[in-house]
Scaffold this active site. Structure first.
Site, mmCIF file in Angstrom:
data_model
loop_
_atom_site.group_PDB
_atom_site.id
_atom_site.type_symbol
_atom_site.label_atom_id
_atom_site.label_comp_id
_atom_site.label_asym_id
_atom_site.label_seq_id
_atom_site.Cartn_x
_atom_site.Cartn_y
_atom_site.Cartn_z
ATOM 1 N N SER A 179 0.839 -1.178 0.000
ATOM 2 C CA SER A 179 0.000 0.000 0.000
ATOM 3 C C SER A 179 0.885 1.243 0.000
ATOM 4 C CB SER A 179 -0.937 -0.042 1.199
ATOM 5 O OG SER A 179 -1.973 0.871 1.028
ATOM 6 N N ASP A 430 -8.223 -5.663 -6.018
ATOM 7 C CA ASP A 430 -7.838 -4.509 -5.209
ATOM 8 C C ASP A 430 -8.111 -3.208 -5.964
ATOM 9 O OD1 ASP A 430 -6.739 -2.753 -3.421
ATOM 10 O OD2 ASP A 430 -4.652 -3.263 -3.893
ATOM 11 N N HIS A 455 -6.112 -6.481 -1.541
ATOM 12 C CA HIS A 455 -5.030 -5.575 -1.179
ATOM 13 C C HIS A 455 -3.841 -6.321 -0.571
ATOM 14 C CE1 HIS A 455 -3.606 -1.572 -0.889
ATOM 15 N NE2 HIS A 455 -3.480 -1.572 0.414
#
Length: 495
Positions: A179, A430, A455
């Site tokens: 991320s 994602d 994710h």
């Protein structure tokens, strides 16, 4: 969607949670420990040392000598001084212990790579607060919360480890992150190639800036996840907004919404937009953590949680009252799967281990990610990206205005082909993949797409229920890391 407030909600990895600047909690992301469901990989909280390193508050000026203690974790059970390596987690927007315990991939490959694991906490998050309890007091205290300062922290910490731990100085360092942490890993390799021999950037939306990708791509992918998980699921959600709008026009309707949604506080007319933003962020977060097994990354959830949620959202043509009842049943999967919640709190969507204050400031300064919806290609209310509106909201909250082009100026945008040794991984499920690198750019800037991945699924611990696509991605990622380590030793770059 609704408004800039939602935008400021969206942004938090990864993460890996747009509804915090139409920002999805960049993965903001459960509990301090990995899932303990019976089908999970037998991963338990590992042994590590908790250490602190004195960092400069400002790496780029010479007028101040103020410092703070940066927390970092070290695990060296499998580390070998002979032919070993250093896997360095570039901490993102939250408590580093939480990220450590949710990054099982590094633990899984530590023995094979003879690796020392280092997890570095990002300044202004967890315990690494430059001004202690005053760190979020105002924009003057927050002025040093930037990606550049964080990368400099990582570089100084690596140098410290090389100087104080015998054997580290002559070993290759690999940056790993997911991320926002994945963005930092990639940027670290770009800006400090002499410090790290390569980077694994999982679910890293380094192109979610300016007009590098369409502003609607994120919410379009969220919608696709719901569409593929149940017939008429996304259509039901799209229709629910108008039902909420209609009911909220009367006091009786507001009372009905409060009661049926089991809200902790009575709904007032001024709360309606916030309610819708909260619901929208819930759908976003479910898309980010649509994992193939039970997990508790953001909240305790069942396997493939969107499929479970969509069981209650099969018919968009029911009465308004039944629609709201069904929406509650769906929300209840996310917020009360454990059955412990007495009511639903619209001020909470993710774990407290994520630093929402710090991320809100970052989203209002340099991490400016445009998001928009049109209600046609996505299941949300239409909301155009309006930089002025967003800027005004940021100024109202923090007294600062965003610099939307700084990240592309600093890190190159799509003009990054001169760099080497970065693996970008993205899951098709994602929503952040829309802003990620999904195709090979060069022989050494490579991309892997995980067809059934949400994710940064690849950074989580291996699990018996992992799809083949993520197993393959981890194998290829490990192969690249091994190649970087091999090349380092063959090149004689040891000091």
């Amino acid at each position: 969607m609704g408004c800039p407030a939602l935008l400021l909600l969206l942004l938090a990895f990864l993460a890996p949670g747009p509804v915090k600047a139409l920002r999805p909690a960049l993965m903001t992301l459960g509990s301090l420990h990995l899932q303990t469901n019976p089908t999970a990989h037998p991963f338990v909280t590992k042994d590590y040392s908790v250490l602190y390193f004195q960092q400069k508050i400002d790496h780029f000026g010479f007028n101040s000598v103020k410092t703070f203690n940066q927390r970092y974790l070290i695990a060296n059970e499998y580390w070998k001084k002979d032919g070993g390596s250093i896997l360095f987690y570039t901490g993102n927007e939250g408590d580093i212990v939480w990220f450590c315990n949710n990054t099982g991939f590094m633990w899984d490959v530590a023995q094979e790579l003879k690796a020392m694991l280092v997890f570095a906490e990002h300044r202004y998050y967890g315990e690494s607060l430059p001004f202690g309890k005053n760190s979020f007091k105002d924009s003057r205290h927050l002025n040093y919360l930037t990606s550049e300062q964080a990368l400099a922290d990582f570089a100084e910490l690596i140098r410290h480890l090389q100087e104080t731990i015998p054997g580290v100085k002559n070993q290759p360092v690999i940056a790993i992150g997911g991320s926002y942490g994945g963005m930092l890993a990639a940027w670290f390799r770009m800006k400090y190639p002499h410090m790290v021999v390569g980077a694994l950037a999982a679910s890293a939306p380094i192109w979610q800036f300016e007009d590098l990708v369409p502003c609607g791509v994120f919410m379009k992918i969220v919608t696709s996840d719901f569409k593929r998980s149940g017939p008429y699921c996304s259509e039901t959600i799209r229709k629910s907004w108008n039902v909420i709008n209609q009911l909220s026009t009367t006091s009786r309707g507001l009372q009905y919404l409060t009661e049926v949604l089991h809200l902790c506080t009575p709904l007032t007319p001024r709360d309606v937009q916030h309610l819708k933003d909260w619901i929208a962020e819930t759908w976003v977060n479910l898309a980010m953590v649509d994992y193939p097994y039970p997990s508790s990354f953001l909240q305790p959830l069942p396997a493939w949680p969107i499929k479970v949620v969509c069981q209650y959202l099969k018919n968009p043509n029911v009465s308004d009252s039944l629609m709201i009842q069904n929406i509650f049943q769906a929300l209840n999967i996310y917020y009360n799967y454990s059955g412990e919640a007495q009511c639903l709190n619209v001020s909470t969507t993710t774990t407290s281990n994520l630093g929402s204050l710090g991320w809100s400031y970052q989203a209002c300064t340099e991490i400016v990610m445009p998001f928009c919806t049109n209600g046609i290609d996505d299941m949300f209310e239409p909301h155009a990206w309006n930089l002025k509106e967003f800027s005004d909201e940021c100024f109202k909250q923090w007294g600062v205005r965003p610099s939307p082009s700084w990240i592309t100026t600093m890190y190159g945008g799509k003009n990054i082909n001169s760099h080497t040794n970065i693996v970008f991984s993205n899951g098709e499920l994602d929503p952040w993949s829309g802003g990620g690198v999904t195709e090979d750019l060069t022989d050494t800037l490579v991309a892997f797409t995980i067809s059934e991945g949400a994710h940064h699924l690849d950074l989580r611990a291996s699990n018996a229920l992992d799809p083949i696509s993520v197993q393959l991605a981890r194998t290829l990622e490990t192969k690249h890391v091994k190649n970087w380590i091999r090349d380092f030793y063959r090149s004689g770059l040891q000091h």
